[in-house]
Design a protein around this motif. Structure first.
Motif, PDB file in Angstrom:
ATOM      1  N   UNK A  23      -8.016  20.253 -18.903  1.00 11.57           N
ATOM      2  CA  UNK A  23      -9.367  19.442 -18.693  1.00 11.57           C
ATOM      3  C   UNK A  23      -9.574  18.590 -18.984  1.00 11.57           C
ATOM      4  N   UNK A  24     -10.474  18.657 -20.329  1.00 15.15           N
ATOM      5  CA  UNK A  24     -11.530  17.856 -20.668  1.00 15.15           C
ATOM      6  C   UNK A  24     -10.001  16.881 -21.144  1.00 15.15           C
ATOM      7  N   UNK A  25      -8.951  17.028 -22.412  1.00 18.77           N
ATOM      8  CA  UNK A  25      -7.878  16.459 -23.302  1.00 18.77           C
ATOM      9  C   UNK A  25      -7.202  15.233 -21.555  1.00 18.77           C
ATOM     10  N   UNK A  26      -7.460  15.968 -20.271  1.00 18.08           N
ATOM     11  CA  UNK A  26      -6.615  14.568 -19.839  1.00 18.08           C
ATOM     12  C   UNK A  26      -8.183  13.713 -19.331  1.00 18.08           C
ATOM     13  N   UNK A  27      -9.494  14.291 -19.017  1.00 18.20           N
ATOM     14  CA  UNK A  27      -9.787  13.484 -18.399  1.00 18.20           C
ATOM     15  C   UNK A  27     -10.225  12.467 -19.778  1.00 18.20           C
ATOM     16  N   UNK A  28     -10.191  13.014 -21.115  1.00 17.89           N
ATOM     17  CA  UNK A  28     -10.197  11.756 -22.665  1.00 17.89           C
ATOM     18  C   UNK A  28      -8.865  11.017 -22.431  1.00 17.89           C
ATOM     19  N   UNK A  29      -7.980  11.382 -21.552  1.00 11.17           N
ATOM     20  CA  UNK A  29      -6.111  10.319 -21.195  1.00 11.17           C
ATOM     21  C   UNK A  29      -6.684   9.927 -20.329  1.00 11.17           C
ATOM     22  N   UNK A  30      -7.376   9.882 -19.572  1.00  7.76           N
ATOM     23  CA  UNK A  30      -7.107   9.090 -18.015  1.00  7.76           C
ATOM     24  C   UNK A  30      -8.299   8.277 -17.943  1.00  7.76           C
ATOM     25  N   UNK A  31      -9.377   8.505 -18.867  1.00  7.81           N
ATOM     26  CA  UNK A  31     -10.423   7.068 -18.780  1.00  7.81           C
ATOM     27  C   UNK A  31     -10.363   6.856 -20.252  1.00  7.81           C
ATOM     28  N   UNK A  32      -9.600   7.194 -21.298  1.00  6.93           N
ATOM     29  CA  UNK A  32      -9.232   6.427 -22.264  1.00  6.93           C
ATOM     30  C   UNK A  32     -10.331   6.273 -22.516  1.00  6.93           C
ATOM     31  N   UNK A  33     -10.775   7.108 -23.028  1.00  7.32           N
ATOM     32  CA  UNK A  33     -12.354   7.407 -24.421  1.00  7.32           C
ATOM     33  C   UNK A  33     -11.114   7.854 -25.614  1.00  7.32           C
ATOM     34  N   UNK A  38     -16.924  11.514 -28.699  1.00 14.54           N
ATOM     35  CA  UNK A  38     -17.163  10.334 -27.310  1.00 14.54           C
ATOM     36  C   UNK A  38     -16.962  11.350 -25.915  1.00 14.54           C
ATOM     37  N   UNK A  39     -16.498  11.901 -25.967  1.00 13.65           N
ATOM     38  CA  UNK A  39     -15.664  12.672 -24.425  1.00 13.65           C
ATOM     39  C   UNK A  39     -17.016  13.684 -24.349  1.00 13.65           C
ATOM     40  N   UNK A  40     -17.395  14.737 -25.244  1.00 18.30           N
ATOM     41  CA  UNK A  40     -18.433  15.003 -25.658  1.00 18.30           C
ATOM     42  C   UNK A  40     -20.242  14.890 -24.482  1.00 18.30           C
ATOM     43  N   UNK A  41     -20.358  13.571 -25.405  1.00 20.47           N
ATOM     44  CA  UNK A  41     -21.865  12.856 -24.749  1.00 20.47           C
ATOM     45  C   UNK A  41     -21.462  12.714 -23.299  1.00 20.47           C
ATOM     46  N   UNK A 147     -15.865   8.953  -5.133  1.00 21.45           N
ATOM     47  CA  UNK A 147     -14.691   9.905  -4.377  1.00 21.45           C
ATOM     48  C   UNK A 147     -13.805   8.782  -5.377  1.00 21.45           C
ATOM     49  N   UNK A 148     -13.465   7.705  -5.322  1.00 19.84           N
ATOM     50  CA  UNK A 148     -11.911   7.483  -6.624  1.00 19.84           C
ATOM     51  C   UNK A 148     -12.648   7.483  -7.311  1.00 19.84           C
ATOM     52  N   UNK A 149     -13.581   6.988  -7.484  1.00 26.32           N
ATOM     53  CA  UNK A 149     -14.319   6.202  -9.153  1.00 26.32           C
ATOM     54  C   UNK A 149     -15.686   7.010  -9.683  1.00 26.32           C
ATOM     55  N   UNK A 150     -15.550   7.834  -9.225  1.00 20.77           N
ATOM     56  CA  UNK A 150     -16.931   9.259  -9.208  1.00 20.77           C
ATOM     57  C   UNK A 150     -17.239   9.511 -11.363  1.00 20.77           C
ATOM     58  N   UNK A 151     -15.959   9.082 -11.689  1.00 20.50           N
ATOM     59  CA  UNK A 151     -15.851   9.057 -13.610  1.00 20.50           C
ATOM     60  C   UNK A 151     -16.234   8.053 -13.854  1.00 20.50           C
ATOM     61  N   UNK A 152     -14.896   6.764 -13.597  1.00 21.26           N
ATOM     62  CA  UNK A 152     -15.156   5.384 -14.255  1.00 21.26           C
ATOM     63  C   UNK A 152     -15.633   4.741 -13.856  1.00 21.26           C
ATOM     64  N   UNK A 153     -16.923   5.064 -12.645  1.00 22.94           N
ATOM     65  CA  UNK A 153     -17.968   4.785 -12.482  1.00 22.94           C
ATOM     66  C   UNK A 153     -19.253   4.861 -13.549  1.00 22.94           C
TER      67      UNK A 153
END
Length: 204
Positions: A23-33, A38-41, A147-153
């Motif tokens: 899940x963490x690696x997918x978040x990293x990929x999708x959000x381009x972190x 960086x991702x851990x913080x 909803x759609x942009x919870x993480x992007x925001x």
């Protein structure tokens, strides 16, 4: 379904709400972190701020006592809270009026553009900046932020405030600095430190 489960479901992962390495690696990929640091913080701060990804919209359902404690500038006395206590829409329209790009109380902007998303994007001006950032009109549809942009925001917040310059190492000192920028202080610092380090260990 909390926001992690929703994300997992959206990207073909097992929607169990458990944040593992996949899940963490997918978040990293999708959000381009860029890095694991960086991702851990990023995820550590969000996990704390949202009560483990269960809160996506600011809760403004304050009692009279809560109003005096939290918004003393606007509610200095018990008497001043009488027509506002436990009325989130009225509270938001009052405390967020005429600032952050919002109109007056009657405009309804305070409630329409209350805090949403992983790090509580707030105010019409910020919703406009975020709309430009994602290329979708969140002024017209503010609910998209929760909803759609919870993480992007939240990524917008990190980008806009140049927080990535502070996330190159994962230690107590760097987490403290990032926490101050996210929270304005050190509220919940030990939990933020524990969560950030936990996610960093999962990524090793």
């Amino acid at each position: 379904m909390n926001q992690i489960q929703q994300f997992q479901s959206n990207y073909g992962l097992i929607a169990d709400g458990i944040i593992g390495k996949k899940t963490l690696l997918k978040l990293k990929e999708v959000l381009k972190i860029q890095t694991n640091e960086d991702l851990s913080h990023f995820i550590g701060q969000i996990a704390h701020e949202t009560g483990n990804f269960n809160s996506d919209t600011e809760n403004l359902n304050y009692s009279a006592k809560g109003l005096i404690t939290t918004f003393k500038k606007y509610f200095p006395t018990t008497d001043s809270t009488k027509t506002f206590a436990n009325q989130p829409e009225k509270i938001a329209n009052k405390v967020y009026a005429n600032r952050m790009g919002n109109g007056n109380e009657e405009s309804g902007d305070g409630f329409n553009y209350r805090g949403r998303g992983a790090l509580q994007l707030t105010g019409k001006a910020n919703y406009k900046l975020f709309s430009d950032y994602v290329g979708e009109d969140c002024i017209k549809s503010p609910g998209l932020v929760s909803t759609k942009y919870f993480f992007e925001s939240a990524k917008f917040f990190f980008d806009n405030n140049k927080l990535w310059n502070l996330t190159k190492t994962v230690d107590d000192a760097s987490i403290t600095v990032v926490s101050k920028r996210v929270n304005g202080g050190t509220n919940g610092l030990q939990d933020r430190i524990a969560r950030t380090k936990h996610f960093y260990q999962l990524l090793q």
